[in-house]
Write an enzyme that holds these catalytic residues in place. Sequence first.
Site, PDB file in Angstrom:
ATOM      1  N   GLU A 125      35.565  -2.686   7.502  1.00 58.50           N
ATOM      2  CA  GLU A 125      34.716  -3.624   7.957  1.00 58.50           C
ATOM      3  C   GLU A 125      34.982  -4.783   8.452  1.00 58.50           C
ATOM      4  OE1 GLU A 125      32.359  -3.811   4.269  1.00 58.50           O
ATOM      5  OE2 GLU A 125      32.406  -1.722   4.035  1.00 58.50           O
ATOM      6  N   ASN A 181      37.600   1.968   9.335  1.00 52.90           N
ATOM      7  CA  ASN A 181      36.369   2.437   8.511  1.00 52.90           C
ATOM      8  C   ASN A 181      35.402   1.253   8.733  1.00 52.90           C
ATOM      9  OD1 ASN A 181      35.090   4.420   6.771  1.00 52.90           O
ATOM     10  ND2 ASN A 181      35.236   2.861   5.059  1.00 52.90           N
ATOM     11  N   HIS A 226      25.887   4.663   5.301  1.00 50.76           N
ATOM     12  CA  HIS A 226      24.888   4.097   4.177  1.00 50.76           C
ATOM     13  C   HIS A 226      23.625   3.917   5.020  1.00 50.76           C
ATOM     14  CE1 HIS A 226      28.026   3.343   1.217  1.00 50.76           C
ATOM     15  NE2 HIS A 226      28.737   2.839   1.948  1.00 50.76           N
ATOM     16  N   GLU A 241      31.417   7.542   3.489  1.00 52.23           N
ATOM     17  CA  GLU A 241      30.624   7.017   2.186  1.00 52.23           C
ATOM     18  C   GLU A 241      29.105   7.236   2.432  1.00 52.23           C
ATOM     19  OE1 GLU A 241      31.221   2.911   1.939  1.00 52.23           O
ATOM     20  OE2 GLU A 241      33.490   3.033   2.718  1.00 52.23           O
ATOM     21  N   ASP A 270      25.295   7.828   1.932  1.00 48.91           N
ATOM     22  CA  ASP A 270      24.219   7.665   0.849  1.00 48.91           C
ATOM     23  C   ASP A 270      22.929   7.528   1.620  1.00 48.91           C
ATOM     24  OD1 ASP A 270      24.534   4.989   1.047  1.00 48.91           O
ATOM     25  OD2 ASP A 270      25.602   5.049  -0.909  1.00 48.91           O
TER      26      ASP A 270
HETATM   27  O1  9MR Z   1      30.470   1.074  -4.240  1.00 46.25           O
HETATM   28  C1  9MR Z   1      31.499   0.203  -4.389  1.00 46.25           C
HETATM   29  C2  9MR Z   1      30.940  -0.802  -5.455  1.00 46.25           C
HETATM   30  O2  9MR Z   1      31.186  -0.113  -6.893  1.00 46.25           O
HETATM   31  C3  9MR Z   1      31.456  -2.102  -5.553  1.00 46.25           C
HETATM   32  O3  9MR Z   1      30.916  -3.081  -6.351  1.00 46.25           O
HETATM   33  C4  9MR Z   1      31.503  -2.582  -4.176  1.00 46.25           C
HETATM   34  C5  9MR Z   1      32.150  -3.963  -3.966  1.00 46.25           C
HETATM   35  O4  9MR Z   1      31.872  -4.798  -2.815  1.00 46.25           O
HETATM   36  O5  9MR Z   1      32.032  -1.930  -3.259  1.00 46.25           O
HETATM   37  C6  9MR Z   1      31.376  -0.724  -3.147  1.00 46.25           C
HETATM   38  O6  9MR Z   1      31.940   0.333  -2.079  1.00 46.25           O
HETATM   39  C7  9MR Z   1      31.818  -0.171  -0.776  1.00 46.25           C
HETATM   40  C8  9MR Z   1      33.178   0.341   0.016  1.00 46.25           C
HETATM   41  O7  9MR Z   1      33.978  -0.132  -0.580  1.00 46.25           O
HETATM   42  C9  9MR Z   1      33.086  -0.193   1.498  1.00 46.25           C
HETATM   43  N1  9MR Z   1      31.933   0.152   2.058  1.00 46.25           N
HETATM   44  C10 9MR Z   1      30.668  -0.166   1.138  1.00 46.25           C
HETATM   45  C11 9MR Z   1      30.567   0.320   0.005  1.00 46.25           C
HETATM   46  C12 9MR Z   1      29.365  -0.262  -0.774  1.00 46.25           C
HETATM   47  O8  9MR Z   1      29.190  -1.573  -0.915  1.00 46.25           O
END
Ligand code: 9MR
Length: 351
Positions: free
Chosen positions: A164, A205, A241, A271, A273
């Site tokens: 990101e 990513n 997402h 990732e 969903d």
């Molecule tokens: O799913 C993850 C969540 O448990 C954490 O709190 C969060 C922190 O920002 O990160 C989430 O995972 C992210 C991933 O690492 C990167 N892409 C977006 C995902 C959803 O926020």
Amino acid sequence: MRGKRFVTRAGRPVAAVAVLTIGLVSPALAAPVGQPTLRQLGDGAGISIGSAVRDYAIQQDSRYAGLLGAQYGMATPENEMKWATVHPWPYVYNYGPADDIVSFAVAHHMQVRGHTLVWYQQNPTWLTNGAFNRSQLIAILKSHILNVVGHYRGKVSQWDVVNEAFDDHGHLRHDVWLDGIGPDYIAMAFRWAHQADPGAKLYYNDFGFEEGGAKADAIYSMVAGLRAQGVPIDGVGFQMHISDPDDFNSARLAGEMARFNRLGLAVAVTEMDVWLRPPGAGPMLDEEAGIFRGALADCRSAADCHTFVTWGFTDRYSWVSETSPPDGWALPFDSNYAPKPAVGAIEAALR
Ligand code: 9MR
């Protein structure tokens, strides 16, 4: 994104812990006898079927561990390899939670996607508030990557090296890395990751570029530039997402995958969903299933897409319901581990 306030210092989301004891119905731990698992179908189609994984759920919830180990062929630690967890103090590495997941994966013959080495979120305050100069930050980043990738050398098949880096308008995000090092931090990170494990496939990513637009173009230019300079990048991860089911467009996703493939890069769904609004039932589940099926079919048809990972597999543990209620119901299995229509759709796309 929005989840940060729900995470403890150990990087474990607290919101989900409370639901661990709910639900007495016995789950479908594996496919019925005689039916192939998602993982077996994936192997037949040449696609690794994976899920984001939480260490505490593996440790505390045998139904979670049973279904994961039976159905999935790849695991991405959801938070356990991020800086705040794995490198909480300048000279302290905390590998326990991620090691648990890697051990589980090894025991179940699953691949591991490492996530993530360089991000603007979930960084420890010693790093973000450290007022380090450029050469100090370069040394810190290099030592982090060599240490973490080296620790998992030979055990992690793909790394999300940089996550990101771009905002929604296609500009590099101002964070500790861009502001402290400059845009070169991206090439540096890939080179050090390759040095630490030449066998791992290295990915950029990101989210929200599967339909094209300014962000997709910016990512494309960046990775094309890295390729041209000989930087060791192997692929681009489409997080997927899908926060509004009406937004999904299979043809546009296929087009984006194709243009990244034409650069000689792999693509992966990393990732996925699909967020539903209440009641998250009935026809909404069929629409969700169709989106999972469409994205997986696009991956299968692409010239080089062999990885399809959802961001969790059960609605019992999902960042969507934890951080963006009332949205939820975003994953293939429900909160009691029963397969939703999405599971049949994934199976159909793999047959
Ligand atoms: O799913 C993850 C969540 O448990 C954490 O709190 C969060 C922190 O920002 O990160 C989430 O995972 C992210 C991933 O690492 C990167 N892409 C977006 C995902 C959803 O926020």
